[in-house]
Write a protein that holds these residues in place. Structure first.
Motif, PDB file in Angstrom:
ATOM      1  N   ALA A 105       6.199  -0.963   8.013  1.00 43.14           N
ATOM      2  CA  ALA A 105       5.742  -0.609   9.353  1.00 43.14           C
ATOM      3  C   ALA A 105       4.218  -0.705   9.498  1.00 43.14           C
ATOM      4  CB  ALA A 105       6.208   0.790   9.712  1.00 43.14           C
ATOM      5  N   GLU A 106       3.477  -0.453   8.431  1.00 40.60           N
ATOM      6  CA  GLU A 106       2.013  -0.450   8.481  1.00 40.60           C
ATOM      7  C   GLU A 106       1.449  -1.378   7.403  1.00 40.60           C
ATOM      8  OE1 GLU A 106       0.330   3.532   8.572  1.00 40.60           O
ATOM      9  OE2 GLU A 106       2.282   4.307   9.197  1.00 40.60           O
ATOM     10  N   PRO A 107       1.458  -2.671   7.648  1.00 37.48           N
ATOM     11  CA  PRO A 107       0.995  -3.628   6.631  1.00 37.48           C
ATOM     12  C   PRO A 107      -0.456  -3.399   6.179  1.00 37.48           C
ATOM     13  CG  PRO A 107       2.047  -4.775   8.457  1.00 37.48           C
ATOM     14  CD  PRO A 107       1.956  -3.339   8.836  1.00 37.48           C
ATOM     15  N   ALA A 108      -1.295  -2.867   7.043  1.00 35.84           N
ATOM     16  CA  ALA A 108      -2.696  -2.633   6.676  1.00 35.84           C
ATOM     17  C   ALA A 108      -2.822  -1.561   5.588  1.00 35.84           C
ATOM     18  CB  ALA A 108      -3.499  -2.222   7.903  1.00 35.84           C
ATOM     19  N   ARG A 109      -1.868  -0.653   5.542  1.00 33.23           N
ATOM     20  CA  ARG A 109      -1.901   0.434   4.556  1.00 33.23           C
ATOM     21  C   ARG A 109      -0.820   0.274   3.483  1.00 33.23           C
ATOM     22  NH1 ARG A 109      -2.656   5.464   8.668  1.00 33.23           N
ATOM     23  NH2 ARG A 109      -4.821   5.043   9.187  1.00 33.23           N
ATOM     24  N   ALA A 110      -0.168  -0.860   3.447  1.00 28.73           N
ATOM     25  CA  ALA A 110       0.956  -1.080   2.533  1.00 28.73           C
ATOM     26  C   ALA A 110       0.559  -0.883   1.075  1.00 28.73           C
ATOM     27  CB  ALA A 110       1.544  -2.467   2.739  1.00 28.73           C
ATOM     28  N   ARG A 111      -0.637  -1.338   0.708  1.00 25.39           N
ATOM     29  CA  ARG A 111      -1.089  -1.195  -0.683  1.00 25.39           C
ATOM     30  C   ARG A 111      -1.166   0.281  -1.096  1.00 25.39           C
ATOM     31  NH1 ARG A 111      -3.931  -4.993  -3.777  1.00 25.39           N
ATOM     32  NH2 ARG A 111      -4.834  -4.048  -5.618  1.00 25.39           N
ATOM     33  N   LYS A 112      -1.678   1.108  -0.200  1.00 24.04           N
ATOM     34  CA  LYS A 112      -1.784   2.555  -0.472  1.00 24.04           C
ATOM     35  C   LYS A 112      -0.398   3.166  -0.692  1.00 24.04           C
ATOM     36  CE  LYS A 112      -3.077   6.849   1.802  1.00 24.04           C
ATOM     37  NZ  LYS A 112      -3.624   7.459   3.010  1.00 24.04           N
ATOM     38  N   TYR A 113       0.537   2.856   0.215  1.00 21.27           N
ATOM     39  CA  TYR A 113       1.886   3.408   0.098  1.00 21.27           C
ATOM     40  C   TYR A 113       2.605   2.877  -1.141  1.00 21.27           C
ATOM     41  CZ  TYR A 113       1.099   4.935   4.907  1.00 21.27           C
ATOM     42  OH  TYR A 113       0.593   5.521   6.033  1.00 21.27           O
ATOM     43  N   ALA A 114       2.387   1.600  -1.454  1.00 22.16           N
ATOM     44  CA  ALA A 114       3.021   1.012  -2.642  1.00 22.16           C
ATOM     45  C   ALA A 114       2.525   1.702  -3.911  1.00 22.16           C
ATOM     46  CB  ALA A 114       2.743  -0.482  -2.702  1.00 22.16           C
ATOM     47  N   ASN A 115       1.240   2.014  -3.965  1.00 21.92           N
ATOM     48  CA  ASN A 115       0.708   2.732  -5.128  1.00 21.92           C
ATOM     49  C   ASN A 115       1.318   4.125  -5.249  1.00 21.92           C
ATOM     50  OD1 ASN A 115      -1.028   0.909  -6.459  1.00 21.92           O
ATOM     51  ND2 ASN A 115      -2.513   1.113  -4.807  1.00 21.92           N
ATOM     52  N   LEU A 116       1.562   4.779  -4.117  1.00 24.16           N
ATOM     53  CA  LEU A 116       2.216   6.094  -4.160  1.00 24.16           C
ATOM     54  C   LEU A 116       3.640   5.975  -4.680  1.00 24.16           C
ATOM     55  CD1 LEU A 116       0.932   7.587  -0.783  1.00 24.16           C
ATOM     56  CD2 LEU A 116       0.268   8.295  -3.089  1.00 24.16           C
ATOM     57  N   VAL A 117       4.342   4.924  -4.264  1.00 23.41           N
ATOM     58  CA  VAL A 117       5.699   4.691  -4.767  1.00 23.41           C
ATOM     59  C   VAL A 117       5.667   4.493  -6.276  1.00 23.41           C
ATOM     60  CG1 VAL A 117       7.638   3.079  -4.782  1.00 23.41           C
ATOM     61  CG2 VAL A 117       6.615   3.764  -2.616  1.00 23.41           C
ATOM     62  N   LEU A 118       4.699   3.700  -6.748  1.00 21.34           N
ATOM     63  CA  LEU A 118       4.607   3.422  -8.186  1.00 21.34           C
ATOM     64  C   LEU A 118       4.209   4.657  -8.986  1.00 21.34           C
ATOM     65  CD1 LEU A 118       3.080  -0.139  -8.029  1.00 21.34           C
ATOM     66  CD2 LEU A 118       5.423   0.489  -8.633  1.00 21.34           C
ATOM     67  N   ASP A 119       3.516   5.602  -8.352  1.00 20.20           N
ATOM     68  CA  ASP A 119       3.230   6.880  -9.019  1.00 20.20           C
ATOM     69  C   ASP A 119       4.525   7.646  -9.267  1.00 20.20           C
ATOM     70  OD1 ASP A 119       0.515   6.446  -9.117  1.00 20.20           O
ATOM     71  OD2 ASP A 119       0.077   7.673  -7.342  1.00 20.20           O
ATOM     72  N   ILE A 120       5.454   7.547  -8.323  1.00 19.89           N
ATOM     73  CA  ILE A 120       6.740   8.241  -8.452  1.00 19.89           C
ATOM     74  C   ILE A 120       7.683   7.467  -9.367  1.00 19.89           C
ATOM     75  CG2 ILE A 120       8.805   9.003  -7.192  1.00 19.89           C
ATOM     76  CD1 ILE A 120       6.953   9.345  -4.730  1.00 19.89           C
ATOM     77  N   ASP A 121       7.762   6.153  -9.151  1.00 23.04           N
ATOM     78  CA  ASP A 121       8.697   5.296  -9.883  1.00 23.04           C
ATOM     79  C   ASP A 121       7.982   4.025 -10.339  1.00 23.04           C
ATOM     80  OD1 ASP A 121      10.821   3.872 -10.893  1.00 23.04           O
ATOM     81  OD2 ASP A 121      11.791   3.537  -8.955  1.00 23.04           O
ATOM     82  N   PRO A 122       7.381   4.039 -11.533  1.00 28.47           N
ATOM     83  CA  PRO A 122       6.589   2.897 -12.010  1.00 28.47           C
ATOM     84  C   PRO A 122       7.373   1.592 -12.133  1.00 28.47           C
ATOM     85  CG  PRO A 122       6.238   4.815 -13.398  1.00 28.47           C
ATOM     86  CD  PRO A 122       7.357   5.144 -12.471  1.00 28.47           C
ATOM     87  N   SER A 123       8.678   1.633 -12.179  1.00 30.00           N
ATOM     88  CA  SER A 123       9.463   0.415 -12.339  1.00 30.00           C
ATOM     89  C   SER A 123      10.023  -0.104 -11.016  1.00 30.00           C
ATOM     90  CB  SER A 123      10.601   0.659 -13.329  1.00 30.00           C
ATOM     91  OG  SER A 123      11.483   1.633 -12.803  1.00 30.00           O
ATOM     92  N   ASN A 124       9.543   0.416  -9.884  1.00 28.95           N
ATOM     93  CA  ASN A 124      10.054   0.013  -8.580  1.00 28.95           C
ATOM     94  C   ASN A 124       9.555  -1.389  -8.232  1.00 28.95           C
ATOM     95  OD1 ASN A 124      10.214  -0.295  -5.615  1.00 28.95           O
ATOM     96  ND2 ASN A 124      11.069   1.774  -5.748  1.00 28.95           N
ATOM     97  N   THR A 125      10.462  -2.356  -8.195  1.00 30.17           N
ATOM     98  CA  THR A 125      10.090  -3.748  -7.938  1.00 30.17           C
ATOM     99  C   THR A 125       9.768  -4.000  -6.471  1.00 30.17           C
ATOM    100  OG1 THR A 125      12.425  -4.335  -7.744  1.00 30.17           O
ATOM    101  CG2 THR A 125      11.393  -4.623  -9.897  1.00 30.17           C
ATOM    102  N   GLN A 126      10.335  -3.227  -5.560  1.00 29.19           N
ATOM    103  CA  GLN A 126      10.046  -3.407  -4.148  1.00 29.19           C
ATOM    104  C   GLN A 126       8.591  -3.087  -3.846  1.00 29.19           C
ATOM    105  OE1 GLN A 126      13.109  -0.865  -2.506  1.00 29.19           O
ATOM    106  NE2 GLN A 126      14.170  -2.679  -1.691  1.00 29.19           N
ATOM    107  N   ALA A 127       8.047  -2.070  -4.490  1.00 28.15           N
ATOM    108  CA  ALA A 127       6.661  -1.670  -4.227  1.00 28.15           C
ATOM    109  C   ALA A 127       5.686  -2.729  -4.744  1.00 28.15           C
ATOM    110  CB  ALA A 127       6.373  -0.325  -4.881  1.00 28.15           C
ATOM    111  N   LEU A 128       6.067  -3.422  -5.788  1.00 31.80           N
ATOM    112  CA  LEU A 128       5.173  -4.446  -6.348  1.00 31.80           C
ATOM    113  C   LEU A 128       4.906  -5.583  -5.372  1.00 31.80           C
ATOM    114  CD1 LEU A 128       6.580  -4.622  -9.997  1.00 31.80           C
ATOM    115  CD2 LEU A 128       4.451  -3.553  -9.232  1.00 31.80           C
ATOM    116  N   LYS A 129       5.817  -5.826  -4.435  1.00 30.55           N
ATOM    117  CA  LYS A 129       5.629  -6.881  -3.439  1.00 30.55           C
ATOM    118  C   LYS A 129       4.420  -6.621  -2.543  1.00 30.55           C
ATOM    119  CE  LYS A 129       9.641  -6.535  -1.513  1.00 30.55           C
ATOM    120  NZ  LYS A 129      10.823  -6.725  -0.660  1.00 30.55           N
ATOM    121  N   TYR A 130       4.064  -5.360  -2.377  1.00 30.53           N
ATOM    122  CA  TYR A 130       2.997  -4.992  -1.442  1.00 30.53           C
ATOM    123  C   TYR A 130       1.626  -4.861  -2.106  1.00 30.53           C
ATOM    124  CZ  TYR A 130       6.901  -4.040   1.636  1.00 30.53           C
ATOM    125  OH  TYR A 130       8.031  -4.161   2.398  1.00 30.53           O
ATOM    126  N   LEU A 131       1.545  -5.135  -3.380  1.00 32.91           N
ATOM    127  CA  LEU A 131       0.243  -5.040  -4.069  1.00 32.91           C
ATOM    128  C   LEU A 131      -0.496  -6.352  -4.050  1.00 32.91           C
ATOM    129  CD1 LEU A 131       1.119  -2.857  -7.156  1.00 32.91           C
ATOM    130  CD2 LEU A 131       0.057  -2.170  -5.023  1.00 32.91           C
TER     131      LEU A 131
END
Length: 86
Positions: A60-86
């Protein structure tokens, strides 16, 4: 509610069955006090819902996607969906 630590293995993750806490690692059983039984439901955290919300925000917020993806990876380091946004 006091934090429970297994005396046998030092683990701190328990399954709760009635008024008993069972260590997930070694199976030791501990009787819970009245105060512990009343609060056990509030100690479980649903991290899957948090991850799903953060991934939705990435879309929903591509400008902040990197920030949210990093938060996801803090919770679940193996989340492949979050890696797409880095």
């Amino acid at each position: 509610m006091k934090l429970i630590t297994c005396e046998r293995c030092g683990g701190n993750e328990f399954d709760y069955v009635g008024k008993t806490a069972i260590c997930r690692y070694c199976g030791s059983k501990y009787a819970l006090e009245k105060d512990d039984v009343a609060r056990q439901a509030s100690t479980r955290i649903a991290l899957d819902d948090d991850v799903a919300r953060l991934l939705a925000k990435c879309e929903a917020e591509p400008a902040r996607a990197r920030k949210y993806a990093n938060l996801v990876l803090d919770i679940d380091p193996s989340n492949t969906q979050a890696l797409k946004y880095l």
